[in-house]
Design an enzyme around this catalytic site. Structure first.
Site, PDB file in Angstrom:
ATOM      1  N   ASP A  67       0.868  -1.170   0.000  1.00  0.00           N
ATOM      2  CA  ASP A  67       0.000   0.000   0.000  1.00  0.00           C
ATOM      3  C   ASP A  67       0.909   1.225   0.000  1.00  0.00           C
ATOM      4  O   ASP A  67       1.513   1.571   1.011  1.00  0.00           O
ATOM      5  CB  ASP A  67      -0.896  -0.004   1.237  1.00  0.00           C
ATOM      6  N   ASN A  95       2.577   4.714 -11.806  1.00  0.00           N
ATOM      7  CA  ASN A  95       1.288   4.539 -12.464  1.00  0.00           C
ATOM      8  C   ASN A  95       0.137   4.320 -11.488  1.00  0.00           C
ATOM      9  O   ASN A  95      -1.030   4.510 -11.854  1.00  0.00           O
ATOM     10  CB  ASN A  95       1.377   3.347 -13.430  1.00  0.00           C
ATOM     11  N   TYR A 161      -9.386  14.238  -8.673  1.00  0.00           N
ATOM     12  CA  TYR A 161      -8.498  13.524  -9.594  1.00  0.00           C
ATOM     13  C   TYR A 161      -7.740  14.495 -10.498  1.00  0.00           C
ATOM     14  O   TYR A 161      -6.524  14.400 -10.652  1.00  0.00           O
ATOM     15  CB  TYR A 161      -9.328  12.554 -10.430  1.00  0.00           C
ATOM     16  N   LYS A 165      -3.675  15.108 -10.599  1.00  0.00           N
ATOM     17  CA  LYS A 165      -2.894  14.869 -11.808  1.00  0.00           C
ATOM     18  C   LYS A 165      -2.180  16.140 -12.284  1.00  0.00           C
ATOM     19  O   LYS A 165      -1.067  16.076 -12.818  1.00  0.00           O
ATOM     20  CB  LYS A 165      -3.782  14.301 -12.912  1.00  0.00           C
TER      21      LYS A 165
END
Length: 257
Positions: A67, A95, A161, A165
């Site tokens: 994790d 990733n 999100y 990013k």
């Protein structure tokens, strides 16, 4: 795997390698000659299947489970990836991430933090650990973050999100400057919509619009992102750092008016 591949002799760690994009990246790295450590958190079976395929084709692959929201786990995975392949790590692909849908009006701080911790803080911690290792080896190394076209054009319900990013892209630019003297190049790849099993049934209208908007008339494939990551980790990109490589089939080149 190829002894003449672009990544022959390299050792790579791919995080989130149990998912579709991660599997595509790991396969392409192996096909180009790299030994690959596939990290996963929950998709252990999928990661193991990919590793088995790599080994069956003559490549070298191991699966590491952790994790990565635990900073110590980030350092452990990076160190273990190197230890499994002779003490070297030449490429890291960050990733691992999550992409939940949640409107801002109802979003909790806990939901926000889950995305930021998973998609951004893990990138920071894994990159820091990898760069410290790469600094002490001949040839340095490369780090590639998988960002998203949503770093520039977030979709509704993806505020957390998109923000994470966007920060990943900026982190790469900062890291490229600070780790450059260590011989470490840092870049990002920003995918568009990548096809997966069941996507067309689950989101038919979105798939139709993406295909229509794409200059090449299709969705992306995991291997498309793998190709971009291979390029950035290879000698062909030796003067490329701090760059965001958009891989979206030309959708972002389309006019918005």
């Amino acid at each position: 795997m190829s002894e003449r591949g672009l990544l022959h002799g390299q050792v790579a760690l791919v995080t989130g390698a149990g998912g579709g994009i991660g599997r595509g990246i790991a396969r392409r790295f192996a096909e180009e000659g790299a030994a690959v450590a596939l990290h996963c958190r929950t998709s252990t079976e999928s990661a193991r299947e990919t590793a088995d395929r790599i080994r069956a084709s003559g490549g070298a692959a191991v699966v590491l489970r952790a994790d990565l929201t635990d900073e110590d786990a980030c350092r452990r995975v990076v160190a273990e990836a190197a230890d499994r392949f002779g003490g070297r790590l030449t490429a890291l692909v960050n990733n691992a991430g999550v992409q939940p849908v949640r409107e801002l009006a109802g979003m909790t701080v806990a939901e926000w933090r889950t995305v930021v911790d998973t998609d951004l803080t893990t990138v920071f911690a894994c990159t820091q650990a990898a760069a410290e290792l790469m600094r002490d080896q001949d040839g340095g190394g490369t780090v590639t973050h998988v960002a998203s076209v949503e770093a520039r054009s977030p979709a509704p319900g993806h505020a957390h999100y998109g923000a994470a990013k966007a920060a990943v892209v900026t982190h790469a630019r900062s890291a490229a400057q600070e780790y450059g003297p260590w011989g470490v190049r840092v870049n990002t790849v920003s995918p568009g919509l990548i096809d997966r099993e069941g996507l067309a049934d689950a989101w038919p209208e979105g798939v139709r619009r993406w295909r229509q908007a794409s200059a090449v008339g299709r969705l992306g494939r995991p291997e498309d992102i793998g190709d971009a990551c291979v390029f950035l980790a290879s000698r062909l990109a030796s003067w490329v750092t701090g760059h965001d490589l958009v891989v979206d089939g030309g959708v972002s080149a389309r006019p918005t008016w």
